[in-house]
Design an enzyme around this catalytic site. Structure first.
Site, mmCIF file in Angstrom:
data_model
loop_
_atom_site.group_PDB
_atom_site.id
_atom_site.type_symbol
_atom_site.label_atom_id
_atom_site.label_comp_id
_atom_site.label_asym_id
_atom_site.label_seq_id
_atom_site.Cartn_x
_atom_site.Cartn_y
_atom_site.Cartn_z
ATOM 1 N N ASP A 188 -9.601 -11.231 12.633
ATOM 2 C CA ASP A 188 -8.840 -11.390 11.486
ATOM 3 C C ASP A 188 -7.222 -11.560 12.036
ATOM 4 O O ASP A 188 -6.785 -10.629 12.231
ATOM 5 C CB ASP A 188 -8.991 -10.257 10.390
ATOM 6 C CG ASP A 188 -8.506 -10.666 9.187
ATOM 7 O OD1 ASP A 188 -7.833 -11.651 8.859
ATOM 8 O OD2 ASP A 188 -8.385 -9.435 8.402
ATOM 9 N N GLU A 205 -11.138 -7.065 -3.116
ATOM 10 C CA GLU A 205 -10.751 -8.228 -1.860
ATOM 11 C C GLU A 205 -11.935 -8.214 -1.086
ATOM 12 O O GLU A 205 -12.228 -7.301 -0.392
ATOM 13 C CB GLU A 205 -9.537 -7.848 -1.372
ATOM 14 C CG GLU A 205 -9.059 -8.780 -0.220
ATOM 15 C CD GLU A 205 -7.705 -8.609 0.376
ATOM 16 O OE1 GLU A 205 -6.844 -8.322 -0.147
ATOM 17 O OE2 GLU A 205 -7.646 -8.987 1.630
ATOM 18 N N HIS A 230 0.851 -1.212 -0.029
ATOM 19 C CA HIS A 230 0.020 -0.002 0.093
ATOM 20 C C HIS A 230 1.000 1.210 -0.029
ATOM 21 O O HIS A 230 2.053 1.031 0.523
ATOM 22 C CB HIS A 230 -1.058 0.190 1.343
ATOM 23 C CG HIS A 230 -1.751 -1.077 1.573
ATOM 24 N ND1 HIS A 230 -1.138 -2.190 2.358
ATOM 25 C CD2 HIS A 230 -2.942 -1.217 1.568
ATOM 26 C CE1 HIS A 230 -2.031 -3.021 2.644
ATOM 27 N NE2 HIS A 230 -3.319 -2.351 2.341
ATOM 28 N N HIS A 286 -10.363 -13.787 5.652
ATOM 29 C CA HIS A 286 -11.742 -13.249 5.176
ATOM 30 C C HIS A 286 -12.933 -14.120 4.924
ATOM 31 O O HIS A 286 -13.929 -14.002 5.343
ATOM 32 C CB HIS A 286 -11.816 -12.102 4.203
ATOM 33 C CG HIS A 286 -10.732 -11.356 4.290
ATOM 34 N ND1 HIS A 286 -10.405 -10.280 3.394
ATOM 35 C CD2 HIS A 286 -9.799 -10.940 5.433
ATOM 36 C CE1 HIS A 286 -9.370 -9.274 3.700
ATOM 37 N NE2 HIS A 286 -9.135 -9.793 5.104
ATOM 38 N N ASP A 315 2.245 2.094 3.436
ATOM 39 C CA ASP A 315 3.428 1.056 3.755
ATOM 40 C C ASP A 315 4.774 1.584 3.717
ATOM 41 O O ASP A 315 5.663 1.266 4.334
ATOM 42 C CB ASP A 315 3.494 -0.287 3.298
ATOM 43 C CG ASP A 315 2.102 -0.895 3.287
ATOM 44 O OD1 ASP A 315 1.163 -0.504 4.322
ATOM 45 O OD2 ASP A 315 1.577 -1.510 2.553
ATOM 46 N N ASP A 348 -4.789 -13.011 10.756
ATOM 47 C CA ASP A 348 -3.633 -13.061 9.875
ATOM 48 C C ASP A 348 -2.363 -13.726 10.194
ATOM 49 O O ASP A 348 -1.350 -13.181 10.126
ATOM 50 C CB ASP A 348 -3.174 -11.431 9.310
ATOM 51 C CG ASP A 348 -4.274 -10.987 8.916
ATOM 52 O OD1 ASP A 348 -5.116 -11.339 8.008
ATOM 53 O OD2 ASP A 348 -4.515 -9.488 8.701
HETATM 54 C C1 XUL Z 1 -7.093 -6.420 5.440
HETATM 55 C C2 XUL Z 1 -6.445 -7.101 4.296
HETATM 56 C C3 XUL Z 1 -5.665 -5.849 3.526
HETATM 57 C C4 XUL Z 1 -5.643 -6.253 2.086
HETATM 58 C C5 XUL Z 1 -4.964 -4.981 1.472
HETATM 59 O O1 XUL Z 1 -7.828 -7.417 6.238
HETATM 60 O O2 XUL Z 1 -6.420 -8.061 3.703
HETATM 61 O O3 XUL Z 1 -4.248 -6.107 3.805
HETATM 62 O O4 XUL Z 1 -5.153 -7.593 1.727
HETATM 63 O O5 XUL Z 1 -5.526 -3.602 1.472
HETATM 64 CO CO CO Z 2 -5.708 -9.388 2.480
#
Ligand code: XUL
Ligand code: CO
Length: 433
Positions: A305, A230, A99, A269, A102, A307
């Site tokens: 989430d 997304e 992004h 997600h 970032d 991650d």
């Molecule tokens: C947030 C997510 C983001 C997208 C890109 O949950 O997945 O990092 O992948 O904006």
């Molecule tokens: Co993502």
């Protein structure tokens, strides 16, 4: 060279007998599977935000990571890039994703943000030329700064819509300049906290108008990459508009953009939406909008989430089975949208997290390829639907209720239940793992 990863060697494939933590056991990049090298099947990408921009905070505590590039200057941004490209090379990941926020410091004005981004894009360009690392996708962070707290395209304030559109343009420009293969739109705060203050009809139209502008800009500039949405059902907002693949498809149909935009599906997600990852992948394939994947895993206990880096090979196998059934990636790839746990402080944790994730994906993909090549599952599926391949079966779909009713009586149709053989198929899958 920085000294951040000092002493950590480039990670190579050593096979399952290896006892070396810094080696791949399953990911042999040049191994040919179903006629294609593993590296070209998987198309791994590292995510800049989690690995280099996230400070290790959670809702109960702040920064735990102490990185020499943390700070809001261009020097810090360049040091961050140096370390990032060193990690890409240690791992041998062919791609990365980022992004705007970032990679560049936040400026005092929009123009300053753009200038900072352009400078770092030039710096990336030199590093990409020197290393051969490529950009899988770029995107705009339209959710972290407080100006986006009520959304970007769906904001009640048109000035925020304008600021967001302008930011997307700069991020698409950056992506194109770096030869990015996709541009991603994750609707960070495109959703609502309460319906009491939300005009859902307006917000939906605003989101449609923004997406149309993105598609128009793609065509105007001749960008060859794919535009990807997304999906995510909630977090950060209570209800995100791009809930899941089915919802995104309905939205694209509504605005006539289903031929223009595909999806970037994230494992975590999918779980938050109450689906399996493979469900989302299979549906996108059937709808013709499968694009790319964000690879991670959620903790099934926590309901948010998390991650985490993927490590569940049986899950990976089912996911890549659907990817292979879709014909594999074209512009897409496997982006590790995954972060360390906040106690994993050491540089080597970052490397080993990716090593494990890449190996789990490779093992999953190889199992999926074997399942597909052996054909047992597809043969069972074909057999289950064989009636629909007969002349009588095909004719039904273009018939009418009167004719069908007459036929049921005349032919004495009396359907007999047949086993779905689920346990047998589950046992077959386990033989490949
Ligand atoms: C947030 C997510 C983001 C997208 C890109 O949950 O997945 O990092 O992948 O904006
Ligand atoms: Co993502």
């Amino acid at each position: 060279m920085t000294d951040f990863f000092k002493g950590i060697p480039a990670v190579k494939y050593e096979g399952t007998a290896s006892d070396n933590d810094f080696a791949f056991r399953h990911y042999n990049p040049d191994e040919v599977v179903m006629g294609k090298a593993l590296k070209d099947h998987l198309r791994f990408a590292a995510a800049y935000w989690h690995s280099f921009a996230w400070p290790g905070g959670d809702p109960f505590g702040g920064q735990t990571f102490d990185r020499p590039w943390f700070g809001d200057s261009m020097d810090a941004a360049r040091l961050k890039a140096d370390v990032a490209f060193e990690m890409f090379q240690i791992l041998g990941v062919p791609y990365f994703c980022f992004h705007d926020a970032d990679v560049r410091p936040e400026g005092a004005t929009f123009a300053e943000n753009t200038k900072n981004l352009e400078q770092i894009v030039d710096y990336f360009g030199e590093k990409m030329d020197a290393t051969g690392v490529k950009l899988l996708w770029g995107t705009a962070n339209l959710f972290s700064h407080k100006r986006f707290m009520s959304g970007a395209a769906t904001n009640p304030d048109p000035d925020v819509f304008a600021y967001s559109a302008a930011t997307i343009k700069t991020c698409m420009d950056a992506t194109m300049k770096l030869g990015g293969e996709n541009y991603v739109l994750w609707g960070g705060r495109e959703g609502y906290e309460t319906l009491l203050n939300t005009d859902m009809g307006r917000e939906r139209q605003q989101a449609g108008a923004m997406l149309q502008m993105v598609v128009d800009y793609k065509h105007k500039t001749g960008f060859k990459g794919a535009i990807l949405i997304e999906p995510k059902p909630q977090e950060p907002t209570k209800h995100q508009y791009d809930y899941d693949v089915a919802t995104v498809y309905g939205f694209l149909k509504d605005f006539g953009l289903e031929g223009e935009v595909q999806v970037n599906i994230e494992q975590g997600h999918a779980i938050l939406a109450g689906h399996s990852f493979e469900h989302e992948l299979a549906l996108a394939r059937e709808l013709g909008i499968f694009g790319s994947i964000d690879m991670n895993r959620n903790d099934y206990q926590s309901g948010w989430d998390t991650d985490q880096f993927p490590n569940n090979v049986p899950e990976m196998a089912l996911a890549y089975y659907e990817v292979l059934r879709a014909g594999g990636f074209t512009t897409g790839g496997t982006n590790f949208d995954a972060k360390l746990r906040r106690q994993s402080l050491d540089p080597e944790d970052l490397i080993l997290a990716h090593v494990g994730g890449m190996d789990a994906c490779a093992a999953g993909l190889k199992a999926a390829a074997a399942m597909l090549e052996d054909g047992k599952l597809e043969a069972a599926r074909d057999a289950r639907y064989a009636g629909w391949d007969t002349v009588a079966g095909k004719a039904l779909l273009s018939s009418d209720l009167d004719s069908i009713a007459a036929k049921v009586v005349a032919d004495g149709i009396d359907p007999q239940p047949r086993s779905g053989r689920q346990e047998r198929l589950e046992n077959v899958v386990n033989r490949y793992l």
